[in-house]
Design an enzyme around this catalytic site. Structure first.
Site, PDB file in Angstrom:
ATOM      1  CB  VAL A 299      -0.971  -0.109   1.257  1.00  0.00           C
ATOM      2  CG1 VAL A 299      -1.707   1.237   1.174  1.00  0.00           C
ATOM      3  CG2 VAL A 299      -1.884  -1.113   1.092  1.00  0.00           C
ATOM      4  CD  GLU A 300       1.926   3.694   3.629  1.00  0.00           C
ATOM      5  OE1 GLU A 300       2.463   4.630   3.119  1.00  0.00           O
ATOM      6  OE2 GLU A 300       1.104   3.598   4.869  1.00  0.00           O
TER       7      GLU A 300
END
Length: 387
Positions: free
Chosen positions: A105-106
């Site tokens: 996600v990051e």
């Protein structure tokens, strides 16, 4: 003709001897590699919420991360070795492996990722958070860009959050995104307790924080449902570098030098270690610098007698048998996978034809047989005559 047949027969016998000499441990994962399916199974077995009921995941985030299984299966992507490194770190800390999806996600699992707003690295930490968790940041060295430093700090932080929120991974990842005090305040305002909380009903948290749990669960289910696709599992069934945090000994001051001494891919090492921005390994007082790499002290393995015999017979054939079979001389920085891709053959075939094991490190100047033994048989009689 007899010499040609004898040379080919000798090579076949040497290959057979090499296979028979291997122990079961040697035919599986080596100290320098592990099977990609093993990494996936380790991830699956560590999930806190492994179930994926129909309609339980967000269609929006399933579509957003639809390419994740394909990236994980790609042989030319660094994702799977890094994912395996993070999964193992979490399992050693007895934490749920949902947390291994946070770098998806990051940063998309890119160690050198930088955000215009300030966060950096695999885990996209801001400088204040990084310093609070002992990530070294100094002139010429930003530890957020080191998967070693940042993963150690992230696991430590997640361990704290996991305990703070009664072992509920959903609350812990919300706190990772928004800060623990915001989530604690939201629990209080919502009249909930961590051990019995309903995260989706917490008030006062941003939509981004609320969506964080849905993102990770959608990712987890995408990978779980990819399990049903046999071609995807077959793509994972390959040797993957076993990455470790290795201290760099004195006398090695660049990634290129490490690569040349160990036969590893310098470009890939640089991608794994973007903290050394120009390839120079800078030293500071205290502990020696560390490199995320395949274990160097056992990666350069001494050949067995059978493997040596294979190379000797291959050399004999090259002079005794005129043939169109292709060979390749290893250049500095080349690996088995890069050579296999160059010639459009499978890594497993290249290893077998040269009596190598998964994880074997190549030496510059080493000669490799590219084509199978059948090609060498062009000039060999089907039956042998009398001597």
């Amino acid at each position: 003709m007899k010499c040609q047949w004898l040379a080919a027969t000798a090579m076949w016998l040497a290959l057979s001897a090499a296979c028979m000499a291997q122990t079961p441990a040697e035919t599986g994962a080596s100290p320098t590699t592990r099977n990609g399916r093993e990494i996936y199974e380790e991830f699956r077995s560590g999930l806190a919420d492994p179930e994926c009921e129909p309609g339980a995941t967000s269609p929006r985030w399933r579509q957003h991360f639809a390419s994740a299984p394909k990236r994980m299966a790609a042989d030319n992507d660094d994702l799977l070795p890094l994912f395996g490194y993070v999964v193992s770190a979490l399992r050693e800390a007895s934490l749920p492996t949902e947390y291994a999806l946070i770098p998806f996600v990051e940063s998309g699992y890119r160690p050198g990722a930088r955000s215009p707003s300030g966060p950096a690295g695999l885990w996209q930490m801001i400088a204040v958070t990084a310093r609070d968790h002992a990530v070294p940041i100094r002139n010429g060295y930003d530890g957020r860009l080191s998967p070693i430093d940042s993963t150690r700090a992230a696991v430590r932080y997640l361990k704290t959050l996991h305990g703070m929120f009664a072992g509920d991974w959903r609350l812990a990842v919300m706190a990772y995104n928004a800060g623990e005090y915001r989530v604690l305040g939201s629990l209080k305002r919502s009249g909930q307790k961590a051990r019995s909380a309903t995260p989706e009903q917490l008030v006062g948290l941003s939509d981004i924080t609320q969506a964080y749990v849905r993102k990770l669960h959608a990712l987890s289910c995408l990978l779980e449902q990819a399990d049903d696709r046999e071609d995807w599992l077959q793509a994972l069934d390959r040797p993957v570098p076993r990455l470790e945090a290795l201290p760099v000994p004195d006398g090695i001051d660049s990634i290129g030098e490490w690569a040349s001494r160990t036969g590893q891919d310098a470009a890939q090492l640089q991608r794994f270690n973007p903290v050394f921005t120009d390839g120079r390994i800078r030293r500071a007082s205290g502990q020696p610098p560390r490199l995320l790499a395949v274990r160097a002290d056992i990666a350069v393995e001494r050949q067995t007698d059978a493997a040596s015999a294979i190379q000797a017979d291959a050399a004999a054939i090259s002079t005794a048998v005129p043939t169109s079979a292709r060979r390749h001389t290893v250049a500095r920085g080349e690996s088995v996978s890069t050579i296999a891709r160059r010639y459009g053959i499978r890594v497993a075939d290249l290893l077998q034809r040269n009596g190598l094991r998964p994880g074997s490190v190549l030496r510059p100047g080493q000669a490799l047989l590219i084509d199978p033994l059948e090609i060498l048989a062009d000039g060999i009689p089907a039956k042998t005559g009398t001597p």
